[in-house]
Design a protein around this motif. Structure first.
Motif, PDB file in Angstrom:
ATOM      1  N   ALA A  70       0.812  -1.065   0.077  1.00  0.00           N
ATOM      2  CA  ALA A  70      -0.044  -0.066   0.172  1.00  0.00           C
ATOM      3  C   ALA A  70       1.000   1.239  -0.092  1.00  0.00           C
ATOM      4  O   ALA A  70       0.780   2.148  -0.583  1.00  0.00           O
ATOM      5  N   LEU A  71       1.942   1.255   0.666  1.00  0.00           N
ATOM      6  CA  LEU A  71       2.780   2.575   0.721  1.00  0.00           C
ATOM      7  C   LEU A  71       3.346   2.704  -0.690  1.00  0.00           C
ATOM      8  O   LEU A  71       3.596   3.763  -1.034  1.00  0.00           O
ATOM      9  N   ASP A  72       3.656   1.365  -1.213  1.00  0.00           N
ATOM     10  CA  ASP A  72       4.406   1.732  -2.710  1.00  0.00           C
ATOM     11  C   ASP A  72       3.331   2.231  -3.301  1.00  0.00           C
ATOM     12  O   ASP A  72       3.631   3.350  -4.326  1.00  0.00           O
ATOM     13  N   ARG A  73       1.867   1.884  -3.476  1.00  0.00           N
ATOM     14  CA  ARG A  73       1.004   2.495  -4.332  1.00  0.00           C
ATOM     15  C   ARG A  73       0.944   3.838  -4.235  1.00  0.00           C
ATOM     16  O   ARG A  73       0.926   4.716  -5.046  1.00  0.00           O
ATOM     17  N   TRP A  74       0.839   4.371  -2.744  1.00  0.00           N
ATOM     18  CA  TRP A  74       0.718   5.534  -2.601  1.00  0.00           C
ATOM     19  C   TRP A  74       1.915   6.514  -3.072  1.00  0.00           C
ATOM     20  O   TRP A  74       1.636   7.590  -3.627  1.00  0.00           O
ATOM     21  N   ARG A  75       3.093   6.022  -2.718  1.00  0.00           N
ATOM     22  CA  ARG A  75       4.214   6.712  -3.495  1.00  0.00           C
ATOM     23  C   ARG A  75       4.230   6.881  -4.833  1.00  0.00           C
ATOM     24  O   ARG A  75       4.389   8.005  -5.502  1.00  0.00           O
ATOM     25  N   GLU A  76       3.733   6.055  -5.638  1.00  0.00           N
ATOM     26  CA  GLU A  76       3.671   5.794  -7.119  1.00  0.00           C
ATOM     27  C   GLU A  76       2.473   7.026  -7.633  1.00  0.00           C
ATOM     28  O   GLU A  76       2.771   7.441  -8.656  1.00  0.00           O
ATOM     29  N   ALA A  77       1.645   7.022  -6.481  1.00  0.00           N
ATOM     30  CA  ALA A  77       0.370   8.113  -6.989  1.00  0.00           C
ATOM     31  C   ALA A  77       0.838   9.565  -6.562  1.00  0.00           C
ATOM     32  O   ALA A  77       0.114  10.364  -6.959  1.00  0.00           O
ATOM     33  N   GLY A  78       1.920   9.594  -5.921  1.00  0.00           N
ATOM     34  CA  GLY A  78       2.503  11.087  -5.573  1.00  0.00           C
ATOM     35  C   GLY A  78       2.103  11.410  -3.954  1.00  0.00           C
ATOM     36  O   GLY A  78       2.470  12.763  -4.073  1.00  0.00           O
ATOM     37  N   ALA A  79       2.057  10.427  -3.258  1.00  0.00           N
ATOM     38  CA  ALA A  79       1.818  10.830  -1.923  1.00  0.00           C
ATOM     39  C   ALA A  79       3.287  11.041  -1.325  1.00  0.00           C
ATOM     40  O   ALA A  79       4.233  10.425  -1.676  1.00  0.00           O
ATOM     41  N   ASP A  80       3.253  11.814  -0.335  1.00  0.00           N
ATOM     42  CA  ASP A  80       4.502  11.869   0.742  1.00  0.00           C
ATOM     43  C   ASP A  80       4.580  10.495   1.818  1.00  0.00           C
ATOM     44  O   ASP A  80       3.613  10.572   2.513  1.00  0.00           O
ATOM     45  N   VAL A  81       5.146   9.612   1.711  1.00  0.00           N
ATOM     46  CA  VAL A  81       5.393   8.385   2.467  1.00  0.00           C
ATOM     47  C   VAL A  81       6.615   8.585   3.196  1.00  0.00           C
ATOM     48  O   VAL A  81       7.611   8.282   2.815  1.00  0.00           O
ATOM     49  N   GLN A  82       6.320   8.652   4.663  1.00  0.00           N
ATOM     50  CA  GLN A  82       7.322   8.560   5.597  1.00  0.00           C
ATOM     51  C   GLN A  82       7.027   7.430   6.776  1.00  0.00           C
ATOM     52  O   GLN A  82       6.154   7.621   7.262  1.00  0.00           O
ATOM     53  N   GLY A  83       7.819   6.387   6.523  1.00  0.00           N
ATOM     54  CA  GLY A  83       7.496   5.296   7.448  1.00  0.00           C
ATOM     55  C   GLY A  83       6.328   4.905   7.197  1.00  0.00           C
ATOM     56  O   GLY A  83       5.936   4.405   6.017  1.00  0.00           O
ATOM     57  N   GLU A  84       5.190   4.633   8.113  1.00  0.00           N
ATOM     58  CA  GLU A  84       3.956   4.302   7.629  1.00  0.00           C
ATOM     59  C   GLU A  84       2.752   5.268   7.609  1.00  0.00           C
ATOM     60  O   GLU A  84       1.733   5.116   7.401  1.00  0.00           O
ATOM     61  N   ARG A  85       3.576   6.627   7.646  1.00  0.00           N
ATOM     62  CA  ARG A  85       2.648   7.723   7.574  1.00  0.00           C
ATOM     63  C   ARG A  85       2.493   7.996   5.961  1.00  0.00           C
ATOM     64  O   ARG A  85       3.446   8.507   5.535  1.00  0.00           O
ATOM     65  N   VAL A  86       1.315   8.397   5.562  1.00  0.00           N
ATOM     66  CA  VAL A  86       0.986   8.662   4.187  1.00  0.00           C
ATOM     67  C   VAL A  86       0.491  10.086   4.158  1.00  0.00           C
ATOM     68  O   VAL A  86      -0.784  10.270   4.606  1.00  0.00           O
ATOM     69  N   ARG A  87       0.959  10.897   3.484  1.00  0.00           N
ATOM     70  CA  ARG A  87       0.543  12.467   3.426  1.00  0.00           C
ATOM     71  C   ARG A  87       0.105  12.566   1.946  1.00  0.00           C
ATOM     72  O   ARG A  87       1.144  12.399   1.002  1.00  0.00           O
ATOM     73  N   LEU A  88      -1.115  13.171   1.784  1.00  0.00           N
ATOM     74  CA  LEU A  88      -1.705  13.037   0.374  1.00  0.00           C
ATOM     75  C   LEU A  88      -1.542  14.683  -0.119  1.00  0.00           C
ATOM     76  O   LEU A  88      -2.252  15.842   0.833  1.00  0.00           O
ATOM     77  N   PRO A  89      -1.064  14.961  -1.138  1.00  0.00           N
ATOM     78  CA  PRO A  89      -0.984  16.383  -1.529  1.00  0.00           C
ATOM     79  C   PRO A  89      -2.496  16.753  -1.694  1.00  0.00           C
ATOM     80  O   PRO A  89      -3.238  16.215  -2.182  1.00  0.00           O
ATOM     81  N   LYS A  90      -2.813  18.245  -1.456  1.00  0.00           N
ATOM     82  CA  LYS A  90      -4.235  18.730  -1.483  1.00  0.00           C
ATOM     83  C   LYS A  90      -4.643  18.531  -2.967  1.00  0.00           C
ATOM     84  O   LYS A  90      -4.188  18.690  -4.025  1.00  0.00           O
ATOM     85  N   GLY A  91      -5.883  17.804  -3.076  1.00  0.00           N
ATOM     86  CA  GLY A  91      -6.595  17.459  -4.293  1.00  0.00           C
ATOM     87  C   GLY A  91      -6.268  15.961  -5.046  1.00  0.00           C
ATOM     88  O   GLY A  91      -6.994  15.592  -5.768  1.00  0.00           O
ATOM     89  N   LEU A  92      -5.276  15.387  -4.242  1.00  0.00           N
ATOM     90  CA  LEU A  92      -4.983  13.929  -4.706  1.00  0.00           C
ATOM     91  C   LEU A  92      -5.987  13.029  -4.472  1.00  0.00           C
ATOM     92  O   LEU A  92      -6.266  12.396  -5.463  1.00  0.00           O
TER      93      LEU A  92
END
Length: 512
Positions: A70-92
């Motif tokens: 899941a973390l890889d998927r979020w990274r590929e989608a453009g999210a900021d992934v630090q450890g298990e925390r996923v931060r999504l840019p506004k609008g993503l």
């Protein structure tokens, strides 16, 4: 097994004979609202909540523990992934969920029972998840598979229920790693209404898909939605690997998921309505967006299970004004996202199907109808804060669902409804009992309970002065006695039996 099922679907005299001799019980079509939704939030309030939810996703983020894929998927989608925390840019998240359908059809093995989830529709499904059951004769006890099967039969016999549900109670006499097989088998064979799959472990979700392949045909399952299953978010803002694993299986196979924050306000979300709605929206956005990362176009429902808390005891409370505000507001947010909405149910905190249960349940059911809910899980049978499935309350609630159907019809204004001929016929000082309009319309004019007592006092007393729980016990017994299993192709039944037997034999029992 799948090939045997495919052969069976090609025809067969035994199946046709079974269909001709089966007793068909009337099930009302899912509700199509002709009344407006009730909205509590202004445009300004909605915009503030939406902006704050985006801020949560961007600045605070959400956790996807123990799920490196899941973390890889979020990274590929453009999210900021630090450890298990996923931060999504506004609008993503909003961009990703654009592929989620606004509505979808869930197919039942009886096509007459198909339901359309979304739009102005409301699909009603029974209680889900309690480990205990209660009836007037046996009191409160751990649920068994026999109890589970009885609830499935009651759901099949209930006119106003459109859906068989999922874990209508948790049968504790069957191993944890195998009970999902028996539960699905019961839904598939004892009812012909649509049902839910297992979510307690990803492999059990896959078993659910595979069993549907036997029932419907593998190609049909891949091209159509035959299950709607519940994926709870561990609020606040945590997406555990078990639930996400089940979501991944269902999304990959084109099966619908309710992605639902599970919130007790004051414990798992802020005490304020606006704060809770902000967190609900942030969690739902992240979960639904993730489903679309798995498979764009996978059907999904935005859920909101929210209740308040008694700040003295810590117990959840139901039917409260704050829960209503959140339910109405979440409906507005879901509609702005063009997504189906799940919330509400026959919620109550009472230990018995008593006045407290009735008050709280009535509040909860009505707010569900008026908030624009499209899929109402827990529509009947819920007791004791969701710890208990009650047989008596199941039929009490199921009866009241008929009132929701009639309320949702709205007010007709055609020539017959205007009744001017009747008013002219009766005139001043008359009565309408015998007039032509009454004679033509009385059978369908008013909703009538199949359970509650409207008899004169003397008749009621002569019949034993029975209260509603007593009447409900009698109705439970009658429905179970009248139950007849819906017809099923014998080859499909044999294939399902074999699948369950093979899977159960493949591993030792586990009660952990």
């Amino acid at each position: 097994m799948a090939e045997a099922a495919r052969r069976a679907r090609g025809g067969g005299g035994a199946a046709r004979r079974a269909a001709r001799t089966a007793v068909s019980f009337e099930t009302a079509k899912y509700i199509e609202r002709n009344i407006p939704n009730f909205e509590v939030l202004t445009e300004e309030a909605l915009e503030i909540i939406e902006a704050n939810a985006e801020t949560i996703l961007e600045e605070i983020g959400v956790n996807f523990p123990d799920n490196p894929r899941a973390l890889d998927r979020w990274r590929e989608a453009g999210a900021d992934v630090q450890g298990e925390r996923v931060r999504l840019p506004k609008g993503l998240a909003r961009e990703l969920i654009k592929t989620a359908p606004a509505s979808y059809t869930q197919h039942a093995r009886n096509p007459d029972r198909n339901v359309v989830v979304g739009g102005k529709n409301l699909v009603l499904a029974p209680v889900y998840g309690p480990p205990f059951v209660r009836d007037a004769a046996g009191g409160r006890r751990y649920a068994t598979m026999d109890d589970f099967q009885k609830f499935v039969k009651l759901g099949y016999m209930s006119k106003w229920l459109h859906h068989s549900g999922g874990t209508v109670c948790e049968p504790t006499d069957v191993a944890v790693n195998k009970r999902h097989l028996d539960m699905l088998h019961a839904h598939m064979t004892l009812s012909d209404k649509p049902f839910m799959g297992s979510v307690t472990e990803p492999s059990r979700a896959q078993d659910s898909v595979d069993m549907c392949g036997v029932l419907f045909g593998e190609k049909f399952v891949q091209e159509n939605t035959v299950m709607t299953s519940l994926i709870n978010i561990n609020s606040p803002m945590t997406f555990d690997d078990v639930m996400m694993g089940a979501l991944e299986v269902y999304a990959q196979n084109n099966q619908a998921c309710i992605i639902s924050p599970f919130i007790v306000g004051g414990a798992m979300a802020p005490v304020s309505v606006a704060g809770t709605l902000t967190q609900v929206l942030a969690e739902a956005l992240a979960g639904i967006a993730y489903s679309q990362l798995i498979k764009p176009g996978a059907p999904v429902i935005m859920g909101a299970f929210v209740t308040s808390i008694d700040m003295n005891s810590g117990a959840p409370t139901f039917g409260t004004p704050e829960a209503a505000h959140i339910t109405y507001g979440a409906g507005q947010l879901a509609r702005r996202l063009n997504l189906p909405y799940r919330s509400a149910g026959s919620f109550c905190g009472s230990k018995l199907p008593d006045a407290q249960a009735a008050y709280e349940t009535s509040n909860s059911l009505n707010m569900g109808l008026l908030s624009g809910v499209n899929f109402m899980l827990h529509a009947c049978g819920w007791l004791e804060g969701g710890l208990v499935s009650s047989f008596e309350k199941f039929v009490m609630d199921a009866d009241q669902l008929g009132a929701l159907h009639h309320l949702a019809r709205g007010v007709e204004i055609d020539t017959n409804a205007q009744a001017m001929d009747a008013i002219r016929e009766v005139g001043p000082g008359g009565h309408y009992l015998g007039c032509e309009h009454t004679q033509a319309n009385f059978k369908e004019a008013f909703w009538k309970s199949d359970l509650l007592d409207y008899k004169p006092f003397e008749t009621w007393e002569d019949e034993g002065a029975r209260d509603t729980q007593t009447l409900a016990s009698i109705r439970v017994e009658k429905l179970l006695n009248d139950y007849q299993q819906p017809a099923m192709d014998p080859a499909i039944k044999e294939a399902l039996d074999a699948f369950v037997a093979t899977r159960k034999a493949a591993e030792p029992d586990s009660f952990m």
